[in-house]
Design an enzyme around this catalytic site. Structure first.
Site, mmCIF file in Angstrom:
data_model
loop_
_atom_site.group_PDB
_atom_site.id
_atom_site.type_symbol
_atom_site.label_atom_id
_atom_site.label_comp_id
_atom_site.label_asym_id
_atom_site.label_seq_id
_atom_site.Cartn_x
_atom_site.Cartn_y
_atom_site.Cartn_z
ATOM 1 N N THR A 17 -3.661 -19.895 -41.793
ATOM 2 C CA THR A 17 -4.062 -20.306 -43.240
ATOM 3 C C THR A 17 -4.388 -20.843 -43.397
ATOM 4 O O THR A 17 -5.387 -21.049 -45.049
ATOM 5 C CB THR A 17 -2.085 -20.505 -43.929
ATOM 6 O OG1 THR A 17 -0.685 -19.755 -43.288
ATOM 7 C CG2 THR A 17 -1.647 -21.237 -45.202
ATOM 8 N N ASP A 96 -4.741 -14.010 -38.668
ATOM 9 C CA ASP A 96 -3.780 -14.373 -39.152
ATOM 10 C C ASP A 96 -3.220 -14.495 -37.202
ATOM 11 O O ASP A 96 -2.982 -13.533 -36.515
ATOM 12 C CB ASP A 96 -2.921 -13.329 -39.479
ATOM 13 C CG ASP A 96 -1.441 -13.701 -40.534
ATOM 14 O OD1 ASP A 96 -0.892 -13.582 -41.482
ATOM 15 O OD2 ASP A 96 -0.263 -14.238 -39.146
ATOM 16 N N SER A 97 -2.485 -15.580 -37.053
ATOM 17 C CA SER A 97 -1.932 -15.645 -35.931
ATOM 18 C C SER A 97 -0.568 -14.753 -35.346
ATOM 19 O O SER A 97 -0.621 -14.782 -34.393
ATOM 20 C CB SER A 97 -1.256 -17.044 -35.542
ATOM 21 O OG SER A 97 -0.093 -17.804 -36.081
ATOM 22 N N SER A 98 -0.077 -13.827 -35.956
ATOM 23 C CA SER A 98 1.261 -13.599 -35.668
ATOM 24 C C SER A 98 0.085 -12.598 -35.058
ATOM 25 O O SER A 98 0.638 -12.066 -34.139
ATOM 26 C CB SER A 98 1.579 -13.051 -36.643
ATOM 27 O OG SER A 98 1.062 -12.609 -37.908
ATOM 28 N N ASP A 129 2.218 -18.986 -37.581
ATOM 29 C CA ASP A 129 3.063 -18.132 -36.795
ATOM 30 C C ASP A 129 3.231 -18.745 -35.180
ATOM 31 O O ASP A 129 4.534 -18.762 -34.377
ATOM 32 C CB ASP A 129 2.811 -17.159 -37.193
ATOM 33 C CG ASP A 129 3.238 -16.816 -38.795
ATOM 34 O OD1 ASP A 129 3.560 -17.970 -39.213
ATOM 35 O OD2 ASP A 129 2.834 -16.215 -39.797
#
Ligand code: ASP
Length: 518
Positions: A17, A96-98, A129
């Protein structure tokens, strides 16, 4: 006159983010963070001329390394009298760290390794995340870490008007640029945590992380960042920095026990092809239903018999797994390892780390899971000896006493003093910025230097003249001391290389030994 010391920090941008911008498909990571987000902000740019900084990259074919020059920025002077020079290295693919996995962790660890000797500290920017998993994984992957590695991210992007990104990044830069905290840490919402003790507790609050079983390593208030030095961990032992990569996340699993869970269900997970390790999230102090006729216990014991390591962690936020109740006792009798107060994130990544070690066996893994490798769990508490009162003047006196004992090479006396005040003494500095390791770098006794290194003294701190202990030992012609410091991961700082080149004209061997030409 003391030189102006500038710290150097590498910011490693993985995504998350903190760097995101709106797109038709929702928030997505965006490139050029330094130029768009940091350069325009006075807190991150003192507008001094930008000096190019070398960053060592993988080359495009991933067959070797290439040195690239990056533009740097510098913060204004901090409350600690330093400016922090930094540059942002962005991953080729921002995530996105997911979506991060063991490959991404390897990429972070390798970037730190390639650039280790060029920077005083590292800040890794990452989505929140999976941040607690990445912190835990890196804490195991980075071996003999002698410099701060601070991970952070934010709940709101840097380019949003009201955000937590600015505070989180600035706080992380200050920690990585000033404090010798040689741990993988997580900085968020004004608190610095040991990374492998953290969990994400809030999806949108700014206070997104907690470290339920371990106090924060530091807290920032309106005037300073106060470090709790007593609980900072330091590598003990003689060994240079190195990394272990490629954690085995493919053969581990995690299962949460619930009332009514059937042994067949647990058995089905334990029979997944190739499974080598399971983290079992149990009730309270480590209890699980034993099932009709002990069927659950049998399922677990059978799997352990097949070589699967099962680790018991609690579903509770705080506290430790210990066999105080009959159900917990029967799990431990079946061979389930008590994960004590480890988080699930730490237990899972530790299993994946241990499984990736080629010479590991289920027995060696079970043994290592129950001991602290990087401060991720609380073993039995160590006795601490203290002076009756800890006045500041007494602190200076103790440091002076220690300095004399080191300079005399009096190992016995050094041992007595260090045992009294171990937690703060080792990286404390005297009026000229010399730490005990600086003094020991020219002590007549090599044993004294080795002893202090084994207690966790840092080889990377610089005194008021901007000198490391390695520089002092080489300058004093102490060849054995130079060797020992090098074995412990010491290297010349880029700011002292010019002086070393001049001195090397007269004594080329010892400066070669100190790594001047590497
Ligand atoms: N989904 C985002 C990520 O983890 C959330 C965040 O960064 O806070 O990359």
């Amino acid at each position: 006159m003391a030189e102006e010391i500038e710290s150097r920090v590498l910011l490693i941008m993985t995504g998350g983010t903190i760097c995101m911008r709106q797109s038709p498909n929702g928030f997505v990571p965006a490139r050029d963070f330094q130029e768009h987000c940091l350069a325009p902000m006075p807190a991150f740019n003192d507008k001094s001329p930008s000096i190019p900084i070398e960053v060592i990259n993988d080359n495009a074919e991933r067959t070797g390394h290439e040195v690239k020059e990056y533009t740097s920025l510098r913060t204004p002077q901090t409350a600690y009298g330093r400016k922090v020079r930094y540059t942002v290295y962005e991953f080729p693919e921002l995530l996105d760290s997911s979506s991060i996995d063991a490959k991404g962790w390897t990429e972070i660890a390798e970037t730190i390794e390639r650039n280790y000797t060029h920077f005083d500290g590292f800040v890794v920017l990452h989505g929140t995340d999976s941040l607690a998993y990445t912190c835990s994984a890196l804490s195991f992957m980075l071996q003999n870490l002698g410099k701060p590695v601070v991970l952070t991210g934010s709940q709101s992007p840097m380019l949003e008007l009201q955000n937590d990104a600015t505070e989180n990044l600035l706080g992380s830069l200050v920690v990585a640029g000033h404090f010798m905290i040689p741990e993988v840490c997580l900085y968020f919402n004004n608190r610095l945590f040991r990374g492998n003790r953290c969990i994400k507790v809030a999806a949108s609050d700014f206070a997104a992380f907690e470290s339920p079983n371990y106090a924060p390593l530091a807290v920032t208030n309106s005037t300073r960042t106060n470090v709790n030095w007593e609980i900072v961990r330091r590598p003990r032992g003689i060994g240079a920095f190195g990394i272990r990569t490629d954690l085995d996340t493919r053969h581990v699993a995690c299962l949460r026990i619930f009332p009514g869970i059937q042994p067949e269900m647990v058995d089905a997970v334990l029979r997944l092809e190739g499974l080598r390790g399971l983290v079992l999230e149990t009730f309270g102090a480590g209890n699980a239903p034993h099932g009709q006729d002990n069927a659950m216990t049998k399922v677990l014991a059978d799997a352990i018999g097949r070589g699967i390591v099962i680790v018991n962690v609690t579903q509770c936020l705080t506290g430790s797994v210990s066999p105080v109740y009959a159900p917990g006792m029967s799990l431990s009798r079946a061979g389930v390892v008590a994960g004590l107060d480890m988080t699930t994130e730490a237990a899972l990544t530790k299993l994946a780390y241990l499984l990736a070690i080629p010479e590991c066996t289920p027995e060696s893994i079970a043994k290592d899971m129950a001991v602290s490798l990087r401060g991720e769990l609380t073993e039995i508490s160590q006795p601490v000896f203290r002076h009756p009162d800890g006045e500041l003047s007494e602190r200076a006196q103790t440091l002076t006493m220690l300095g004399y004992a080191i300079a005399r090479g009096d190992l016995q006396r050094v041992d007595v003093i260090v045992k009294m005040e171990h937690h703060w003494l080792l990286n404390d500095a005297d009026y000229s910025g010399n730490t005990p390791i600086h003094i020991a770098s020219t002590s007549p006794s090599l044993e004294v230097l080795e002893y202090l290194l084994r207690q966790g003294g840092s080889v990377h701190l610089r005194n008021n003249q901007n000198r490391t202990p390695l520089f002092m030992a080489a300058n004093a012609g102490m060849g054995e001391h130079v060797k020992l410091l090098r074995q412990s991961g010491a290297h010349l700082h880029s700011d002292e290389r010019a002086a070393a080149e001049v001195l090397a004209q007269r004594r080329p061997e010892i400066w070669g030994e100190a790594g001047l030409h590497e």
